[in-house]
Design an enzyme around this catalytic site. Structure first.
Site, PDB file in Angstrom:
ATOM      1  N   LYS A  55      -4.443  -6.864   3.743  1.00 54.72           N
ATOM      2  CA  LYS A  55      -4.495  -5.780   2.744  1.00 54.72           C
ATOM      3  C   LYS A  55      -5.931  -5.545   2.278  1.00 54.72           C
ATOM      4  O   LYS A  55      -6.342  -4.396   2.040  1.00 54.72           O
ATOM      5  CB  LYS A  55      -3.599  -6.130   1.550  1.00 54.72           C
ATOM      6  CG  LYS A  55      -3.625  -5.098   0.414  1.00 54.72           C
ATOM      7  CD  LYS A  55      -3.217  -3.717   0.888  1.00 54.72           C
ATOM      8  CE  LYS A  55      -2.837  -2.778  -0.245  1.00 54.72           C
ATOM      9  NZ  LYS A  55      -3.766  -2.647  -1.342  1.00 54.72           N
ATOM     10  N   GLU A  57     -10.146   1.882   4.098  1.00 55.55           N
ATOM     11  CA  GLU A  57      -9.899   3.031   3.212  1.00 55.55           C
ATOM     12  C   GLU A  57     -11.192   3.488   2.538  1.00 55.55           C
ATOM     13  O   GLU A  57     -11.466   4.696   2.459  1.00 55.55           O
ATOM     14  CB  GLU A  57      -8.864   2.636   2.165  1.00 55.55           C
ATOM     15  CG  GLU A  57      -8.501   3.721   1.180  1.00 55.55           C
ATOM     16  CD  GLU A  57      -7.572   3.205   0.100  1.00 55.55           C
ATOM     17  OE1 GLU A  57      -7.621   3.743  -1.027  1.00 55.55           O
ATOM     18  OE2 GLU A  57      -6.802   2.258   0.371  1.00 55.55           O
ATOM     19  N   LYS A  96     -12.262  -1.292  -7.340  1.00 57.72           N
ATOM     20  CA  LYS A  96     -11.491  -2.411  -7.865  1.00 57.72           C
ATOM     21  C   LYS A  96     -11.905  -3.743  -7.254  1.00 57.72           C
ATOM     22  O   LYS A  96     -11.458  -4.783  -7.699  1.00 57.72           O
ATOM     23  CB  LYS A  96     -10.002  -2.166  -7.619  1.00 57.72           C
ATOM     24  CG  LYS A  96      -9.444  -1.003  -8.417  1.00 57.72           C
ATOM     25  CD  LYS A  96      -7.952  -0.846  -8.186  1.00 57.72           C
ATOM     26  CE  LYS A  96      -7.376   0.276  -9.017  1.00 57.72           C
ATOM     27  NZ  LYS A  96      -5.916   0.454  -8.783  1.00 57.72           N
ATOM     28  N   ARG A 152     -20.592   3.993  -3.452  1.00 61.75           N
ATOM     29  CA  ARG A 152     -19.847   3.984  -4.716  1.00 61.75           C
ATOM     30  C   ARG A 152     -20.727   3.429  -5.836  1.00 61.75           C
ATOM     31  O   ARG A 152     -20.735   3.954  -6.954  1.00 61.75           O
ATOM     32  CB  ARG A 152     -18.574   3.147  -4.589  1.00 61.75           C
ATOM     33  CG  ARG A 152     -17.503   3.807  -3.750  1.00 61.75           C
ATOM     34  CD  ARG A 152     -16.145   3.197  -4.019  1.00 61.75           C
ATOM     35  NE  ARG A 152     -15.130   3.760  -3.153  1.00 61.75           N
ATOM     36  CZ  ARG A 152     -13.831   3.733  -3.418  1.00 61.75           C
ATOM     37  NH1 ARG A 152     -13.400   3.170  -4.536  1.00 61.75           N
ATOM     38  NH2 ARG A 152     -12.955   4.252  -2.585  1.00 61.75           N
ATOM     39  N   HIS A 161      -7.565  -3.586   4.982  1.00 59.20           N
ATOM     40  CA  HIS A 161      -6.975  -2.239   4.900  1.00 59.20           C
ATOM     41  C   HIS A 161      -7.731  -1.415   3.861  1.00 59.20           C
ATOM     42  O   HIS A 161      -8.119  -0.267   4.107  1.00 59.20           O
ATOM     43  CB  HIS A 161      -5.497  -2.368   4.508  1.00 59.20           C
ATOM     44  CG  HIS A 161      -4.854  -1.107   4.001  1.00 59.20           C
ATOM     45  ND1 HIS A 161      -5.100  -0.585   2.753  1.00 59.20           N
ATOM     46  CD2 HIS A 161      -3.960  -0.266   4.580  1.00 59.20           C
ATOM     47  CE1 HIS A 161      -4.406   0.525   2.575  1.00 59.20           C
ATOM     48  NE2 HIS A 161      -3.700   0.732   3.670  1.00 59.20           N
ATOM     49  N   ASN A 162      -7.960  -1.996   2.686  1.00 60.65           N
ATOM     50  CA  ASN A 162      -8.658  -1.272   1.625  1.00 60.65           C
ATOM     51  C   ASN A 162     -10.122  -1.033   1.970  1.00 60.65           C
ATOM     52  O   ASN A 162     -10.694  -0.011   1.591  1.00 60.65           O
ATOM     53  CB  ASN A 162      -8.549  -2.037   0.309  1.00 60.65           C
ATOM     54  CG  ASN A 162      -7.163  -1.937  -0.299  1.00 60.65           C
ATOM     55  OD1 ASN A 162      -6.190  -1.658   0.388  1.00 60.65           O
ATOM     56  ND2 ASN A 162      -7.057  -2.190  -1.591  1.00 60.65           N
ATOM     57  N   SER A 165       0.839  -1.203   0.000  1.00 60.57           N
ATOM     58  CA  SER A 165       0.000   0.000   0.000  1.00 60.57           C
ATOM     59  C   SER A 165       0.868   1.246   0.000  1.00 60.57           C
ATOM     60  O   SER A 165       1.891   1.308   0.669  1.00 60.57           O
ATOM     61  CB  SER A 165      -0.921   0.024   1.228  1.00 60.57           C
ATOM     62  OG  SER A 165      -1.707   1.201   1.220  1.00 60.57           O
ATOM     63  N   GLY A 166       0.414   2.240  -0.743  1.00 60.05           N
ATOM     64  CA  GLY A 166       1.127   3.508  -0.810  1.00 60.05           C
ATOM     65  C   GLY A 166       1.150   4.084  -2.211  1.00 60.05           C
ATOM     66  O   GLY A 166       1.650   5.173  -2.437  1.00 60.05           O
TER      67      GLY A 166
END
Length: 366
Positions: free
Chosen positions: A181, A188, A259, A286, A184-185, A127-128
C-alpha cells in the site's frame, strides 16, 4: 453474535462496515464518539446486521470467535493505543487488522509483539477513499496466511470486482500488505504530479481553457490512458465554484500537502538503492509547493519564462504520448521497488497478483 468488528467509525470506517453488512455479514462497530456510533446506527437502520457501541467490553463480547477486528484509525500512536485497549478483552487466536496507512516497520513490531500473545495481526492497505470503502475498495492484506482464511470470505465479498474477480489477495507475511500500500501511494504521488504538469503544459503552452482541458482529458480517458486519475481530472475542469462565477479549479491554491506514504516510499527506495525518480520528484514538488510565501517573493524578483505557444493539435498529441510513457515509467519504478523489497524483507510478493488487485477499486486503477 457478529461476524466482523470495526474500530473507528469516521467516514471510512462507517462506509466499510456498511459495505460488510451489505454483503451478508453481520458487523459491529466501536467508537468513543457517541455521535459517530449513532450515525452508523441511523445509516444502517434498515440493515439488521449492523450495530455499534461506545463500550469496548460490549463491542468485543458481541463478536464471534475467532474475533476479526479491523482498525480504521489514523496511523501512529493511536493504533498502538487501540490495540492496548483491546488486549484485556480478546483471546488467543483472535485477529486484529490495521486498515490504515501504517509505516511497515510499525506493522512488523506490532505483529511480533502480538504473536507473543498468540494474537494474529494484519496490516491491510485499503485504497479507494470513502466511496471505495462503501462500494468496493482494493485491499492489500499481509500477515499470517492461516489466519487470513478467516478474513478471506469477508474481504473478497467487500472488495471491488474486476470482471467478477475480487481486488484483494493475500500478499505475504508480516508487513507485506502495508508495504504494498505504501508503494501504491508512492506511484499515486508520481501519477498525480505528472497529470498536473501536463495540465500546466496545455494551459500555458497551448492556452487551453477549462472546457478544452476537460475535452482533452475526457478523450484521453476513453483511450489507452483510461484511469481513475485521468477521469476525475477531466471532471474537475467542468466543476463550477459555489462562491464565484468561475470554475473551481481556478480557485484552488497551488499548495499541496502529504500524509507521508509518498515520502516513505522515496526514503525506503533510497535505503534499498532503488531508483524511483518520478516518485522522488513528486514528493519534492509537493514540498516545494508548500513554500507559497517564498514563491510569491521570488515571483516578484524574477521574470517568468516566455512560453512559445504550439499548435493545439500537435501539443495535445505530444502531451498524450508523454503522459502515457511517464505513467508506464512510474508504475515500473514502483514495481521494481516492490520486487527488490520482497527479496530484502522476505515478503515473497507476486507482482502479477498485485497488478491484478489494482485493476479496480484503488486510486491508481488503470
Amino acid at each position: 453474535m457478529y461476524d466482523f468488528g470495526l474500530v473507528g467509525l469516521g467516514v471510512m470506517g462507517r462506509n466499510f462496515i456498511l459495505n460488510v453488512a451489505d454483503n451478508g455479514f453481520s458487523a459491529y462497530g466501536y467508537d468513543l464518539d457517541e455521535e459517530k456510533v449513532n450515525s452508523l446506527k441511523t445509516e444502517g437502520g434498515d440493515l439488521e446486521k449492523v450495530d455499534a457501541s461506545t463500550n469496548i467490553k460490549t463491542f468485543v463480547k458481541n463478536l464471534k470467535q475467532p474475533r476479526k477486528i479491523m482498525l480504521l484509525v489514523p496511523a501512529g500512536k493511536i493504533v498502538d493505543s487501540v490495540i492496548e485497549s483491546l488486549l484485556p478483552h480478546i483471546d488467543k487466536g483472535d485477529i486484529i487488522i490495521d486498515g490504515g496507512n501504517s509505516f511497515f516497520t510499525d506493522t512488523d513490531r506490532r505483529e511480533s509483539e502480538l504473536q507473543n500473545r498468540a494474537i494474529n495481526f494484519f496490516g491491510a492497505g485499503v485504497s479507494g477513499g470513502a466511496k471505495g470503502a462503501r462500494r468496493g475498495p482494493s485491499i492489500m492484506p499481509g500477515g499470517s496466511k492461516s489466519a487470513y482464511e478467516h478474513i478471506k470470505p469477508i474481504f473478497e465479498a467487500v472488495a471491488a470486482k474486476y470482471e467478477g474477480e475480487p481486488c484483494v489477495a493475500y500478499l505475504g507475511p508480516k508487513s507485506a500488505g502495508n508495504y504494498v500500500k505504501m508503494v501504491h501511494n508512492g506511484i499515486e504521488y508520481g501519477l498525480m504530479q505528472l497529470t498536473s504538469e501536463i495540465y500546466d503544459v496545455l494551459k500555458k503552452g497551448g492556452d487551453y481553457n477549462n472546457d478544452e482541458l476537460h475535452s482533452s482529458f475526457a478523450k484521453w480517458n476513453s483511450g489507452r490512458l483510461q484511469s481513475f486519475l485521468v477521469e476525475i481530472t477531466s471532471e474537475i475542469f467542468k466543476q463550477e465554484d459555489d462562491f464565484t462565477k468561475g470554475r473551481l479549479v481556478d480557485q484552488i491554491l497551488d499548495k499541496a500537502k502529504q500524509k507521508g506514504t509518498g515520502k516513505w516510499t522515496s526514503q525506503n527506495a533510497m535505503d534499498l538503492g532503488i531508483p524511483v525518480p518520478s516518485i522522488d520528484i513528486a514528493v519534492s514538488m509537493r514540498e516545494l509547493s508548500a513554500l507559497k510565501e517564498e514563491r510569491i517573493k521570488a515571483d516578484a524578483l524574477y521574470d517568468r519564462p516566455v512560453v512559445a505557444h504550439m499548435d493545439k493539435a500537435i501539443l495535445e498529441d505530444l502531451s498524450e504520448k508523454a503522459l502515457y510513457f511517464s505513467f508506464i515509467i512510474t508504475y515500473a519504478q514502483g514495481l521494481h521497488q516492490l520486487a527488490d523489497a520482497s527479496k530484502e524483507y522476505g515478503y515473497n510478493l507476486d507482482i502479477s497478483v498485485i497488478a491484478k488487485i489494482w485493476r479496480a477499486g484503488c486510486i491508481i486503477r488503470a
